[in-house]
Design an enzyme around this catalytic site. Structure first.
Site, short mmCIF file in Angstrom:
data_model
loop_
_atom_site.label_atom_id
_atom_site.label_comp_id
_atom_site.label_asym_id
_atom_site.label_seq_id
_atom_site.Cartn_x
_atom_site.Cartn_y
_atom_site.Cartn_z
CB SER A 14 22.12 -7.77 -12.75
OG SER A 14 21.92 -7.71 -11.36
CG ASN A 108 21.02 -16.08 -1.28
OD1 ASN A 108 20.69 -15.89 -2.46
ND2 ASN A 108 20.43 -15.45 -0.28
CG HIS A 110 19.99 -10.71 1.77
ND1 HIS A 110 18.70 -11.03 1.39
CD2 HIS A 110 19.88 -9.71 2.69
CE1 HIS A 110 17.85 -10.27 2.07
NE2 HIS A 110 18.54 -9.47 2.87
C1 GRF Z 1 19.77 -9.10 -5.91
O1 GRF Z 1 19.58 -7.87 -5.25
C2 GRF Z 1 20.18 -10.17 -4.94
O2 GRF Z 1 20.97 -9.70 -3.89
C3 GRF Z 1 18.85 -10.64 -4.42
O3 GRF Z 1 17.98 -10.62 -5.54
C4 GRF Z 1 18.47 -9.65 -6.46
C5 GRF Z 1 18.66 -10.37 -7.76
O4 GRF Z 1 19.02 -9.49 -8.79
N1 GRF Z 1 18.95 -11.94 -3.80
P1 GRF Z 1 19.55 -10.06 -10.17
O5 GRF Z 1 18.45 -10.99 -10.69
O6 GRF Z 1 20.82 -10.78 -9.92
O7 GRF Z 1 19.71 -8.87 -11.05
#
Ligand code: GRF
Length: 215
Positions: A14, A108, A110
């Site tokens: 996403s 990244n 988080h």
């Molecule tokens: C997100 O919550 C991101 O912050 C974390 O992993 C999740 C990935 O979600 N690192 P998506 O695959 O981008 O939907």
């Protein structure tokens, strides 16, 4: 900075979609050169293909060492002239080969306000701890897990009655705004890293509030 992104995913994608949308809507002046997943069935691969972006599966299994896998990643990214590597739910620790090949150019996202709640299940960690506020951190990647210089953060309130799912959903909305914004900031340049501080035109530093504007 070279505005060609390489986006690394392991799952849903996403945040990848948020980057695709931001580029399409002109909020982010960049292009996605390649999306790489270490998992064959990551849903994000379909999101990439749907947007006409090359989607590559590079499994982390079967390499003699972690560094060999990282070197293979570097080859794929460099051969497509990637300038900035965006981790978007990439469930692997990245090591020296990748970080050395892309100095201060691996980023990244988080789902917590780091340094609180690094690692997996950050939203559940915040809830279980009883935090009243959590949020999103976008940071440069260093060898330390979720420990690199912070580019920007957004807060999200933890509400009474929140579950890990409801909190994650609200944090995700903030993620989708924060990630393209942070990537745009990086690509625009004019920043530097001092120790562990990211110093630049960070959005939170901008004179936006009334008191700052009149100062
Ligand atoms: C997100 O919550 C991101 O912050 C974390 O992993 C999740 C990935 O979600 N690192 P998506 O695959 O981008 O939907």
């Amino acid at each position: 900075m070279n505005r060609r992104l390489g986006v690394l995913i392991s799952g849903r994608g996403s945040n990848l979609q948020a980057l695709i949308d931001a580029i399409r809507e002109g909020r982010l002046d960049a292009s996605i050169a390649v999306v790489v997943s270490n998992r064959e069935y990551a849903a994000g691969l379909e999101k990439a293909r749907g947007a006409g972006i090359e989607a590559l599966v590079l499994s982390h299994r079967g390499w003699p060492s972690r560094d060999d896998y990282d070197r293979a990643l570097v080859r794929e990214l460099k051969s497509r002239d990637v300038g900035l590597v965006c981790l978007a739910g990439f469930m692997r620790l990245v090591g020296a080969p990748l970080l050395d090949a892309f100095p201060n150019a691996v980023v990244n996202i988080h789902p917590s306000l780091l340094p609180a709640f690094p690692g997996v299940d950050a939203q559940r960690q915040a809830l279980d701890y009883g935090a009243k506020v959590s949020g999103v951190t976008v940071h440069l990647v260093t060898p330390e897990l979720d420990g690199g210089p912070i580019i920007l953060q957004r807060t999200v309130a933890v509400l009474a009655g929140d579950t890990a799912d409801s909190l994650s959903a609200r944090i995700l909305v903030a993620e989708h705004q924060a990630y393209p914004e942070a990537v745009a900031l990086l690509l625009d340049g004019g920043w530097r890293v001092e120790g562990r501080r990211f110093v630049g035109r960070a959005v939170s530093d901008a004179p936006r509030s009334a008191s700052a504007a009149s100062a």
